[in-house]
Motif scaffolding. Sequence first.
Motif, PDB file in Angstrom:
ATOM      1  N   GLU A  43       0.829  -1.200   0.000  1.00  0.00           N
ATOM      2  CA  GLU A  43       0.000   0.000   0.000  1.00  0.00           C
ATOM      3  C   GLU A  43       0.865   1.253   0.000  1.00  0.00           C
ATOM      4  OE1 GLU A  43      -3.174   0.110  -0.351  1.00  0.00           O
ATOM      5  OE2 GLU A  43      -3.930  -1.870   0.206  1.00  0.00           O
ATOM      6  N   ILE A  44       1.937   1.249   0.793  1.00  0.00           N
ATOM      7  CA  ILE A  44       2.793   2.431   0.891  1.00  0.00           C
ATOM      8  C   ILE A  44       3.619   2.624  -0.385  1.00  0.00           C
ATOM      9  CG2 ILE A  44       4.665   3.519   2.170  1.00  0.00           C
ATOM     10  CD1 ILE A  44       1.958   3.429   3.656  1.00  0.00           C
ATOM     11  N   ILE A  45       4.243   1.564  -0.869  1.00  0.00           N
ATOM     12  CA  ILE A  45       5.001   1.661  -2.124  1.00  0.00           C
ATOM     13  C   ILE A  45       4.058   1.980  -3.282  1.00  0.00           C
ATOM     14  CG2 ILE A  45       6.393   0.381  -3.800  1.00  0.00           C
ATOM     15  CD1 ILE A  45       8.005   1.031  -1.367  1.00  0.00           C
ATOM     16  N   GLY A  46       2.838   1.449  -3.216  1.00  0.00           N
ATOM     17  CA  GLY A  46       1.869   1.659  -4.285  1.00  0.00           C
ATOM     18  C   GLY A  46       1.421   3.090  -4.447  1.00  0.00           C
ATOM     19  N   ILE A 108       3.718  -5.735  -8.724  1.00  0.00           N
ATOM     20  CA  ILE A 108       3.042  -4.882  -9.705  1.00  0.00           C
ATOM     21  C   ILE A 108       3.540  -3.443  -9.643  1.00  0.00           C
ATOM     22  CG2 ILE A 108       1.119  -4.191  -8.205  1.00  0.00           C
ATOM     23  CD1 ILE A 108       0.734  -5.213 -11.894  1.00  0.00           C
ATOM     24  N   PHE A 109       4.005  -3.015  -8.482  1.00  0.00           N
ATOM     25  CA  PHE A 109       4.405  -1.622  -8.329  1.00  0.00           C
ATOM     26  C   PHE A 109       5.831  -1.363  -8.803  1.00  0.00           C
ATOM     27  CE2 PHE A 109       1.097  -2.244  -5.001  1.00  0.00           C
ATOM     28  CZ  PHE A 109       0.116  -1.525  -5.666  1.00  0.00           C
ATOM     29  N   ASN A 110       6.457  -2.362  -9.375  1.00  0.00           N
ATOM     30  CA  ASN A 110       7.784  -2.178  -9.946  1.00  0.00           C
ATOM     31  C   ASN A 110       7.733  -1.897 -11.442  1.00  0.00           C
ATOM     32  OD1 ASN A 110       9.462  -2.493  -7.640  1.00  0.00           O
ATOM     33  ND2 ASN A 110       8.991  -4.672  -7.640  1.00  0.00           N
ATOM     34  N   TYR A 111       6.540  -1.590 -11.940  1.00  0.00           N
ATOM     35  CA  TYR A 111       6.385  -1.189 -13.336  1.00  0.00           C
ATOM     36  C   TYR A 111       6.099   0.315 -13.393  1.00  0.00           C
ATOM     37  CZ  TYR A 111       6.200  -6.149 -14.432  1.00  0.00           C
ATOM     38  OH  TYR A 111       6.515  -7.475 -14.561  1.00  0.00           O
ATOM     39  N   PRO A 112       6.591   0.984 -14.435  1.00  0.00           N
ATOM     40  CA  PRO A 112       6.436   2.437 -14.517  1.00  0.00           C
ATOM     41  C   PRO A 112       5.063   2.858 -15.036  1.00  0.00           C
ATOM     42  CG  PRO A 112       7.648   1.646 -16.427  1.00  0.00           C
ATOM     43  CD  PRO A 112       7.421   0.441 -15.537  1.00  0.00           C
ATOM     44  N   THR A 113       4.641   4.060 -14.654  1.00  0.00           N
ATOM     45  CA  THR A 113       3.433   4.672 -15.213  1.00  0.00           C
ATOM     46  C   THR A 113       3.891   5.632 -16.307  1.00  0.00           C
ATOM     47  OG1 THR A 113       3.555   6.170 -13.310  1.00  0.00           O
ATOM     48  CG2 THR A 113       1.896   4.439 -13.226  1.00  0.00           C
ATOM     49  N   ARG A 279      11.857   2.493  -6.480  1.00  0.00           N
ATOM     50  CA  ARG A 279      10.780   2.457  -5.482  1.00  0.00           C
ATOM     51  C   ARG A 279      11.363   2.428  -4.063  1.00  0.00           C
ATOM     52  NH1 ARG A 279       7.847   4.287  -9.115  1.00  0.00           N
ATOM     53  NH2 ARG A 279       6.552   2.911 -10.391  1.00  0.00           N
ATOM     54  N   ILE A 280      12.370   1.602  -3.850  1.00  0.00           N
ATOM     55  CA  ILE A 280      12.970   1.508  -2.518  1.00  0.00           C
ATOM     56  C   ILE A 280      13.746   2.775  -2.188  1.00  0.00           C
ATOM     57  CG2 ILE A 280      14.700   0.292  -1.141  1.00  0.00           C
ATOM     58  CD1 ILE A 280      12.053  -1.145  -1.278  1.00  0.00           C
ATOM     59  N   ALA A 281      14.407   3.361  -3.180  1.00  0.00           N
ATOM     60  CA  ALA A 281      15.158   4.594  -2.933  1.00  0.00           C
ATOM     61  C   ALA A 281      14.227   5.719  -2.499  1.00  0.00           C
ATOM     62  CB  ALA A 281      15.924   4.994  -4.188  1.00  0.00           C
ATOM     63  N   VAL A 282      13.068   5.825  -3.138  1.00  0.00           N
ATOM     64  CA  VAL A 282      12.104   6.859  -2.768  1.00  0.00           C
ATOM     65  C   VAL A 282      11.549   6.593  -1.371  1.00  0.00           C
ATOM     66  CG1 VAL A 282       9.826   7.814  -3.311  1.00  0.00           C
ATOM     67  CG2 VAL A 282      11.489   7.444  -5.135  1.00  0.00           C
ATOM     68  N   ARG A 283      11.263   5.325  -1.080  1.00  0.00           N
ATOM     69  CA  ARG A 283      10.738   4.982   0.253  1.00  0.00           C
ATOM     70  C   ARG A 283      11.779   5.268   1.327  1.00  0.00           C
ATOM     71  NH1 ARG A 283       8.751   5.405   4.148  1.00  0.00           N
ATOM     72  NH2 ARG A 283       7.554   3.955   5.444  1.00  0.00           N
ATOM     73  N   ARG A 284      13.040   4.960   1.050  1.00  0.00           N
ATOM     74  CA  ARG A 284      14.107   5.207   2.023  1.00  0.00           C
ATOM     75  C   ARG A 284      14.263   6.712   2.265  1.00  0.00           C
ATOM     76  NH1 ARG A 284      17.672   2.504  -0.224  1.00  0.00           N
ATOM     77  NH2 ARG A 284      17.665   0.658   1.125  1.00  0.00           N
ATOM     78  N   ALA A 285      14.241   7.493   1.204  1.00  0.00           N
ATOM     79  CA  ALA A 285      14.379   8.944   1.349  1.00  0.00           C
ATOM     80  C   ALA A 285      13.234   9.524   2.175  1.00  0.00           C
ATOM     81  CB  ALA A 285      14.437   9.602  -0.031  1.00  0.00           C
ATOM     82  N   ALA A 286      12.010   9.054   1.913  1.00  0.00           N
ATOM     83  CA  ALA A 286      10.861   9.544   2.675  1.00  0.00           C
ATOM     84  C   ALA A 286      10.993   9.175   4.151  1.00  0.00           C
ATOM     85  CB  ALA A 286       9.571   8.964   2.093  1.00  0.00           C
TER      86      ALA A 286
END
Length: 319
Positions: A43-46, A108-113, A279-286
Amino acid sequence: MADLEEHFERTIASDRRVEPRDWMPDGYRATMVRQIAQHAHSEIIGMQPEGEWITRAPTLRRKAILLAKVQDEAGHGLYLYSAAETLGADRAELTEMLLQGRQKYSSIFNYPTRTYADVGVIGWLVDGAAICNQVPLCRSSYGPYARAMIRICKEESFHQRQGYELLAAMMAGTAAQRAMVQGAVDRWWWPALMMFGPPDTSSPNTARSMAWKIKRHTNDELRQRFVDVTVPQARVLGVTLPDPELRWNAERGHHDFGPIDWSELKRVIGGGGPCNERRIAVRRAAHEDGAWVREAATAHAAKRAGPGGSGGSGREVAA
């Protein structure tokens, strides 16, 4: 111990809920922590794939809709981290395990929009698949998880309708908009089918989760249900699902569909997806940028408690 195990088994057999204060086998507890944590992380990564489009959505109305949806996903993550805490898990530790790669989130959240149409397709297909998977979890044997899922599923259902409405508006637009929608459907269809997990013959956790009534349906059963529901929706929408083998099987009473490239799922889960590292880099920064907020909230709670007080530990802001 035998009496406790017997009571647990009777609770499961009679379709009653296991509650946090009840005795439960270590394996059951570990399975629930793993599943709930993975769901919370997802949910958070999504929030990221759609969050990237908030400032680029074409109208103020579309921006407000997307902002509300991303906010809902944050709330879902918090509900689920709270449910995991009822099992003795620590929210900060779960987050650290995610950042270290020791816990997973939905592939699924490892694909780009790539386009704005992807936002609608995520709502229609990804949230649609989530609904198929999660509605049965409202009857999961673990009480806090099942109760959290009731609200989450109501909101996910609304998200699915939002996505479908966006796609319908685009399909009523220009040829370029219709092509954009079809391109997004082509990209997201097969990853959406993979959301339900590996086939039953290769799923190591399904049998035990079914026996404990954590899950109510197998991966393949849920995947088939999703396909059957989605095909007529695609027909009304006017898009073509990218599977030449997709057809109605009157004898089975279900749609047949082509083989899934399970090597792709394995590759993405293993870290080889287009956006895994980002995705992990953005989550880590946040997480790092929010450290001062968590520290301030914890200090405020301690100050309110006073000497010998019980104003709270500040765990609720650990996410």
